[in-house]
Design a protein around this motif. Structure first.
Motif, PDB file in Angstrom:
ATOM      1  N   PRO A 185       0.827  -1.207   0.000  1.00 40.56           N
ATOM      2  CA  PRO A 185       0.000   0.000   0.000  1.00 40.56           C
ATOM      3  C   PRO A 185       0.862   1.259   0.000  1.00 40.56           C
ATOM      4  O   PRO A 185       1.830   1.355   0.770  1.00 40.56           O
ATOM      5  CB  PRO A 185      -0.805  -0.110   1.307  1.00 40.56           C
ATOM      6  N   PRO A 186       0.564   2.226  -0.861  1.00 38.43           N
ATOM      7  CA  PRO A 186       1.357   3.456  -0.887  1.00 38.43           C
ATOM      8  C   PRO A 186       1.053   4.353   0.301  1.00 38.43           C
ATOM      9  O   PRO A 186      -0.047   4.340   0.849  1.00 38.43           O
ATOM     10  CB  PRO A 186       0.904   4.129  -2.193  1.00 38.43           C
ATOM     11  N   ASN A 187       2.040   5.122   0.701  1.00 40.18           N
ATOM     12  CA  ASN A 187       1.811   6.146   1.710  1.00 40.18           C
ATOM     13  C   ASN A 187       1.169   7.360   1.051  1.00 40.18           C
ATOM     14  O   ASN A 187       1.259   7.550  -0.147  1.00 40.18           O
ATOM     15  CB  ASN A 187       3.148   6.560   2.362  1.00 40.18           C
ATOM     16  N   GLY A 188       0.514   8.181   1.847  1.00 37.75           N
ATOM     17  CA  GLY A 188       0.044   9.459   1.340  1.00 37.75           C
ATOM     18  C   GLY A 188      -1.405   9.526   0.932  1.00 37.75           C
ATOM     19  O   GLY A 188      -1.892  10.599   0.573  1.00 37.75           O
ATOM     20  N   LEU A 189      -2.131   8.407   0.984  1.00 39.15           N
ATOM     21  CA  LEU A 189      -3.538   8.443   0.583  1.00 39.15           C
ATOM     22  C   LEU A 189      -4.446   8.932   1.708  1.00 39.15           C
ATOM     23  O   LEU A 189      -5.555   9.398   1.454  1.00 39.15           O
ATOM     24  CB  LEU A 189      -4.001   7.065   0.104  1.00 39.15           C
ATOM     25  N   GLY A 190      -3.975   8.818   2.939  1.00 37.24           N
ATOM     26  CA  GLY A 190      -4.753   9.319   4.067  1.00 37.24           C
ATOM     27  C   GLY A 190      -6.132   8.691   4.155  1.00 37.24           C
ATOM     28  O   GLY A 190      -6.303   7.474   3.974  1.00 37.24           O
ATOM     29  N   ALA A 191      -7.131   9.534   4.379  1.00 36.02           N
ATOM     30  CA  ALA A 191      -8.482   9.059   4.635  1.00 36.02           C
ATOM     31  C   ALA A 191      -9.136   8.401   3.427  1.00 36.02           C
ATOM     32  O   ALA A 191     -10.127   7.686   3.575  1.00 36.02           O
ATOM     33  CB  ALA A 191      -9.358  10.235   5.103  1.00 36.02           C
ATOM     34  N   VAL A 192      -8.586   8.610   2.219  1.00 32.17           N
ATOM     35  CA  VAL A 192      -9.225   8.027   1.026  1.00 32.17           C
ATOM     36  C   VAL A 192      -8.604   6.679   0.651  1.00 32.17           C
ATOM     37  O   VAL A 192      -8.941   6.114  -0.377  1.00 32.17           O
ATOM     38  CB  VAL A 192      -9.166   8.990  -0.181  1.00 32.17           C
ATOM     39  N   GLY A 193      -7.704   6.182   1.499  1.00 33.53           N
ATOM     40  CA  GLY A 193      -7.014   4.948   1.172  1.00 33.53           C
ATOM     41  C   GLY A 193      -7.932   3.797   0.837  1.00 33.53           C
ATOM     42  O   GLY A 193      -7.662   3.016  -0.088  1.00 33.53           O
ATOM     43  N   ASP A 194      -9.051   3.689   1.551  1.00 31.28           N
ATOM     44  CA  ASP A 194      -9.977   2.588   1.300  1.00 31.28           C
ATOM     45  C   ASP A 194     -10.781   2.780   0.018  1.00 31.28           C
ATOM     46  O   ASP A 194     -11.427   1.841  -0.459  1.00 31.28           O
ATOM     47  CB  ASP A 194     -10.953   2.437   2.475  1.00 31.28           C
ATOM     48  N   GLU A 195     -10.744   3.991  -0.552  1.00 28.63           N
ATOM     49  CA  GLU A 195     -11.526   4.278  -1.755  1.00 28.63           C
ATOM     50  C   GLU A 195     -10.701   4.198  -3.030  1.00 28.63           C
ATOM     51  O   GLU A 195     -11.245   4.356  -4.121  1.00 28.63           O
ATOM     52  CB  GLU A 195     -12.153   5.669  -1.643  1.00 28.63           C
ATOM     53  N   VAL A 196      -9.405   3.976  -2.905  1.00 24.08           N
ATOM     54  CA  VAL A 196      -8.513   3.960  -4.064  1.00 24.08           C
ATOM     55  C   VAL A 196      -7.966   2.553  -4.243  1.00 24.08           C
ATOM     56  O   VAL A 196      -7.273   2.027  -3.380  1.00 24.08           O
ATOM     57  CB  VAL A 196      -7.357   4.961  -3.882  1.00 24.08           C
ATOM     58  N   ALA A 197      -8.272   1.950  -5.386  1.00 23.12           N
ATOM     59  CA  ALA A 197      -7.708   0.643  -5.708  1.00 23.12           C
ATOM     60  C   ALA A 197      -6.269   0.825  -6.171  1.00 23.12           C
ATOM     61  O   ALA A 197      -5.929   1.809  -6.824  1.00 23.12           O
ATOM     62  CB  ALA A 197      -8.529  -0.022  -6.797  1.00 23.12           C
ATOM     63  N   VAL A 198      -5.415  -0.127  -5.799  1.00 26.59           N
ATOM     64  CA  VAL A 198      -4.024  -0.125  -6.251  1.00 26.59           C
ATOM     65  C   VAL A 198      -3.824  -1.372  -7.101  1.00 26.59           C
ATOM     66  O   VAL A 198      -4.051  -2.493  -6.654  1.00 26.59           O
ATOM     67  CB  VAL A 198      -3.051  -0.111  -5.060  1.00 26.59           C
ATOM     68  N   GLU A 199      -3.400  -1.145  -8.349  1.00 29.24           N
ATOM     69  CA  GLU A 199      -3.282  -2.223  -9.316  1.00 29.24           C
ATOM     70  C   GLU A 199      -1.931  -2.148 -10.014  1.00 29.24           C
ATOM     71  O   GLU A 199      -1.234  -1.125  -9.922  1.00 29.24           O
ATOM     72  CB  GLU A 199      -4.394  -2.098 -10.378  1.00 29.24           C
ATOM     73  N   PRO A 200      -1.552  -3.189 -10.737  1.00 32.84           N
ATOM     74  CA  PRO A 200      -0.364  -3.066 -11.594  1.00 32.84           C
ATOM     75  C   PRO A 200      -0.550  -1.928 -12.594  1.00 32.84           C
ATOM     76  O   PRO A 200      -1.677  -1.601 -12.974  1.00 32.84           O
ATOM     77  CB  PRO A 200      -0.303  -4.427 -12.299  1.00 32.84           C
ATOM     78  N   GLN A 201       0.541  -1.331 -13.009  1.00 31.10           N
ATOM     79  CA  GLN A 201       0.447  -0.157 -13.861  1.00 31.10           C
ATOM     80  C   GLN A 201      -0.373  -0.400 -15.130  1.00 31.10           C
ATOM     81  O   GLN A 201      -1.192   0.440 -15.515  1.00 31.10           O
ATOM     82  CB  GLN A 201       1.854   0.331 -14.231  1.00 31.10           C
ATOM     83  N   GLY A 202      -0.180  -1.521 -15.774  1.00 37.33           N
ATOM     84  CA  GLY A 202      -0.916  -1.813 -16.999  1.00 37.33           C
ATOM     85  C   GLY A 202      -2.413  -1.887 -16.769  1.00 37.33           C
ATOM     86  O   GLY A 202      -3.203  -1.382 -17.576  1.00 37.33           O
ATOM     87  N   GLN A 203      -2.820  -2.492 -15.660  1.00 40.46           N
ATOM     88  CA  GLN A 203      -4.245  -2.603 -15.363  1.00 40.46           C
ATOM     89  C   GLN A 203      -4.842  -1.243 -15.047  1.00 40.46           C
ATOM     90  O   GLN A 203      -5.959  -0.926 -15.465  1.00 40.46           O
ATOM     91  CB  GLN A 203      -4.463  -3.555 -14.186  1.00 40.46           C
ATOM     92  N   ALA A 204      -4.112  -0.419 -14.309  1.00 42.65           N
ATOM     93  CA  ALA A 204      -4.611   0.919 -13.997  1.00 42.65           C
ATOM     94  C   ALA A 204      -4.757   1.753 -15.260  1.00 42.65           C
ATOM     95  O   ALA A 204      -5.726   2.502 -15.420  1.00 42.65           O
ATOM     96  CB  ALA A 204      -3.663   1.608 -13.011  1.00 42.65           C
TER      97      ALA A 204
END
Length: 201
Positions: free
Chosen positions: A36-55
């Motif tokens: 999980p990346p740092n810096g998302l704060g309160a929206v962390g649960d609302e942002v999906a993290v995927e491989p670059q190609g999928q994003a």
């Protein structure tokens, strides 16, 4: 709008927070999606993290928020996922450009079927989601060849609270990258809570 942001550093996570706050759906593209990346704060649960190609595939609009020197390489790797999409190049090189042509032009060469727009490169990550300074909205300069893509990006900039302004076609990206280097230079003495505003009647 579903926005794919490639890069999980300060700029990528700041834009993710801002776009989620404005009601957009955001997916972050990471080389290490299981961390999980740092810096998302309160929206962390609302942002999906995927491989670059999928994003890149999932985004209706894709933002490149990677180190400047890597941007053309990443764009080339993702070119198949970027066809016909607005691709926002938010990258910079400092202290000097490494080539005669702008980063944005090199990104466009690397992903020739993408609709590349230069934007979100002339202010620090700290003000990416709070661009009002001393009661004035910072100008967000936008440059790109495709009118529809430019309009999409100006709308996104306004969603974040900027005063968006089209600076010209993609050839103007050179000027925006020089302006970013000026911002970085000035921030060394004046701090990072600074921004540019174009005054006009």
């Amino acid at each position: 709008m579903r926005i794919g942001i490639i890069g999980t550093g300060n700029v990528g996570t700041a834009l993710a927070r801002g776009f989620v706050g404005a009601g957009h759906d955001v997916v972050l593209g990471s080389r290490t999606p299981d961390s999980p990346p740092n810096g998302l704060g309160a929206v962390g649960d609302e942002v999906a993290v995927e491989p670059q190609g999928q994003a890149a595939e999932d985004g209706e609009v894709v933002v490149l928020a990677v180190p400047g020197g890597a941007a053309p390489v990443v764009a080339a790797d993702l070119a198949g996922h970027l066809r016909a999409k607005p691709v926002i190049d938010a990258t910079n090189e400092y202290p000097e450009a490494t080539a005669e042509r702008s980063l944005a032009a090199r990104v466009a060469d690397a992903a020739p079927d993408a609709r590349v727009v230069k934007a979100f490169n002339t202010i620090g990550a700290e003000r990416m989601t709070a661009p009002e300074i001393d009661g004035e909205r910072a100008t967000m300069f936008v440059a790109g060849d495709d009118r529809s893509a430019r309009e999409t990006v100006t709308t996104l900039a306004a969603d974040l609270g900027f005063d968006p302004l089209v600076a010209g076609d993609l050839g103007a990206a050179t000027h925006l990258e020089h302006l970013a280097r000026l911002w970085i230079h000035l921030s060394a003495d004046r701090g990072r809570d600074i921004g540019f505003r174009l005054l006009r009647e």
